[in-house]
Design a protein around this motif. Structure first.
Motif, PDB file in Angstrom:
ATOM      1  N   LEU A 210     -53.452 -37.603 -43.968  1.00 26.46           N
ATOM      2  CA  LEU A 210     -54.759 -37.849 -44.009  1.00 26.46           C
ATOM      3  C   LEU A 210     -55.588 -37.313 -42.968  1.00 26.46           C
ATOM      4  O   LEU A 210     -56.369 -37.954 -42.162  1.00 26.46           O
ATOM      5  N   SER A 211     -55.351 -36.248 -42.344  1.00 23.56           N
ATOM      6  CA  SER A 211     -55.981 -35.570 -41.103  1.00 23.56           C
ATOM      7  C   SER A 211     -55.671 -36.151 -39.661  1.00 23.56           C
ATOM      8  O   SER A 211     -56.464 -36.008 -38.969  1.00 23.56           O
ATOM      9  N   ALA A 212     -54.688 -36.875 -39.851  1.00 21.35           N
ATOM     10  CA  ALA A 212     -54.452 -37.568 -38.374  1.00 21.35           C
ATOM     11  C   ALA A 212     -52.946 -37.521 -38.004  1.00 21.35           C
ATOM     12  O   ALA A 212     -51.949 -37.830 -38.975  1.00 21.35           O
ATOM     13  N   GLN A 213     -52.662 -37.866 -36.841  1.00 18.44           N
ATOM     14  CA  GLN A 213     -51.342 -37.634 -36.388  1.00 18.44           C
ATOM     15  C   GLN A 213     -50.666 -39.140 -36.154  1.00 18.44           C
ATOM     16  O   GLN A 213     -51.352 -40.083 -35.559  1.00 18.44           O
ATOM     17  N   VAL A 214     -49.805 -39.418 -37.002  1.00 18.95           N
ATOM     18  CA  VAL A 214     -49.220 -40.901 -37.045  1.00 18.95           C
ATOM     19  C   VAL A 214     -47.782 -40.914 -36.830  1.00 18.95           C
ATOM     20  O   VAL A 214     -47.064 -39.998 -37.237  1.00 18.95           O
ATOM     21  N   ARG A 215     -47.383 -42.157 -36.385  1.00 14.69           N
ATOM     22  CA  ARG A 215     -45.824 -42.320 -36.217  1.00 14.69           C
ATOM     23  C   ARG A 215     -45.211 -42.771 -37.402  1.00 14.69           C
ATOM     24  O   ARG A 215     -45.796 -43.958 -37.856  1.00 14.69           O
ATOM     25  N   ILE A 216     -44.305 -42.137 -37.999  1.00 14.98           N
ATOM     26  CA  ILE A 216     -43.775 -42.856 -39.208  1.00 14.98           C
ATOM     27  C   ILE A 216     -42.274 -42.410 -39.347  1.00 14.98           C
ATOM     28  O   ILE A 216     -41.830 -41.567 -38.649  1.00 14.98           O
ATOM     29  N   ALA A 217     -41.472 -43.627 -39.698  1.00 19.96           N
ATOM     30  CA  ALA A 217     -40.064 -43.609 -39.671  1.00 19.96           C
ATOM     31  C   ALA A 217     -39.640 -42.111 -40.541  1.00 19.96           C
ATOM     32  O   ALA A 217     -40.372 -41.784 -41.861  1.00 19.96           O
ATOM     33  N   THR A 218     -38.557 -41.509 -40.165  1.00 20.33           N
ATOM     34  CA  THR A 218     -37.848 -40.760 -41.203  1.00 20.33           C
ATOM     35  C   THR A 218     -37.475 -41.286 -42.418  1.00 20.33           C
ATOM     36  O   THR A 218     -37.505 -42.827 -42.510  1.00 20.33           O
ATOM     37  N   PRO A 219     -37.505 -40.930 -43.625  1.00 24.38           N
ATOM     38  CA  PRO A 219     -36.987 -41.551 -44.920  1.00 24.38           C
ATOM     39  C   PRO A 219     -35.993 -42.100 -44.872  1.00 24.38           C
ATOM     40  O   PRO A 219     -35.820 -43.426 -45.377  1.00 24.38           O
ATOM     41  N   GLU A 220     -34.695 -41.941 -44.203  1.00 19.66           N
ATOM     42  CA  GLU A 220     -33.499 -42.795 -43.815  1.00 19.66           C
ATOM     43  C   GLU A 220     -33.733 -43.782 -43.043  1.00 19.66           C
ATOM     44  O   GLU A 220     -33.115 -44.969 -43.469  1.00 19.66           O
TER      45      GLU A 220
ATOM     46  N   ALA B 203     -49.292 -52.537 -30.863  1.00 20.20           N
ATOM     47  CA  ALA B 203     -48.463 -51.203 -30.552  1.00 20.20           C
ATOM     48  C   ALA B 203     -47.515 -52.002 -29.487  1.00 20.20           C
ATOM     49  O   ALA B 203     -47.757 -53.054 -29.065  1.00 20.20           O
ATOM     50  N   PRO B 204     -46.451 -51.379 -29.213  1.00 22.66           N
ATOM     51  CA  PRO B 204     -45.864 -49.955 -29.845  1.00 22.66           C
ATOM     52  C   PRO B 204     -45.279 -50.309 -31.465  1.00 22.66           C
ATOM     53  O   PRO B 204     -44.700 -51.647 -31.910  1.00 22.66           O
ATOM     54  N   SER B 205     -45.746 -49.584 -32.282  1.00 23.63           N
ATOM     55  CA  SER B 205     -45.340 -49.632 -33.747  1.00 23.63           C
ATOM     56  C   SER B 205     -45.171 -48.174 -34.413  1.00 23.63           C
ATOM     57  O   SER B 205     -45.672 -47.113 -33.963  1.00 23.63           O
ATOM     58  N   TYR B 206     -44.407 -48.029 -35.702  1.00 24.87           N
ATOM     59  CA  TYR B 206     -44.614 -46.972 -36.393  1.00 24.87           C
ATOM     60  C   TYR B 206     -44.464 -47.418 -37.923  1.00 24.87           C
ATOM     61  O   TYR B 206     -44.127 -48.452 -38.336  1.00 24.87           O
ATOM     62  N   ILE B 207     -44.826 -46.512 -38.809  1.00 30.02           N
ATOM     63  CA  ILE B 207     -44.853 -47.016 -40.063  1.00 30.02           C
ATOM     64  C   ILE B 207     -43.531 -46.709 -40.730  1.00 30.02           C
ATOM     65  O   ILE B 207     -42.929 -45.692 -40.485  1.00 30.02           O
TER      66      ILE B 207
END
Length: 193
Positions: A151-161, A91-95
């Motif tokens: 998959l039933s969890a809150q995760v940080r993910i980039a917007t598609p753009e 951390a910090p990170s996002y998918i």
């Protein structure tokens, strides 16, 4: 007599720690070494580390990275989400990048390597859940992610753009300064500052 044998006493203590570990952490998807020390203040640091090492060798625990553990399948009561673990490993990170693009359906391929972006040094982790790659991005561009339930969890993910821009920015690393200006320009076109 076997009870006077110091090795026999160590096994009794380790079995007691096993039971206490299950009581303390089986309801959590993962736990770290500092949490173990907080729950086992009456045990020495050496005993705690020895017990964790033996549990990992016996297959009771999975070591996700040094000092971060989860129970193996028969002992775990909480489901384990590899994407949630990605947020904890480094951390910090996002998918972002290819994994995010695949999840959004932008690319047709299924991506098994979990690709993340971080402001820290580039790292790769391999464990029983899979392979995680974290690539460094300039702190000015560490944004445009959202919280999604995957998959039933809150995760940080980039917007598609942003996932596409991260992939483009990171694939052209030798020209980092010119890429930073181009990325700023591209983000502005998407209305992202």
């Amino acid at each position: 007599m076997v009870y006077n044998n110091p090795y026999f006493c160590i096994f009794i203590v380790i079995d007691e720690i096993h039971e206490r570990l299950l009581q303390a952490f089986a309801g959590q998807p993962y736990f770290d070494y500092p949490a173990v020390r907080l729950n086992f203040q009456d045990e020495s640091d050496h005993t705690s580390r020895t017990a964790l090492s033996r549990f990992a060798k016996r297959g009771i625990l999975l070591e996700l990275k040094r000092g971060l553990y989860t129970f193996s399948e028969p002992y775990r009561t909480q489901p384990l989400n590899p994407l949630q673990i990605a947020q904890v490993l480094y951390a910090p990170s996002y998918i972002s990048e290819l994994w995010a693009l695949s999840w959004y359906g932008v690319i047709p391929e299924k991506v098994t390597l979990i690709t993340c972006v971080t402001t820290r040094a580039t790292r790769t982790f391999k464990n029983a859940l899979g392979e995680y790659r974290y690539r460094t991005i300039d702190g000015r561009f560490f944004h445009s992610w959202q919280i999604e339930e995957i998959l039933s969890a809150q995760v940080r993910i980039a917007t598609p753009e942003k996932a596409l821009l991260d992939l483009w920015y990171l694939s052209k690393a030798p020209q980092i300064e010119s890429n930073a200006a181009l990325l700023s320009s591209a983000l502005a076109q998407f209305g992202i500052s």
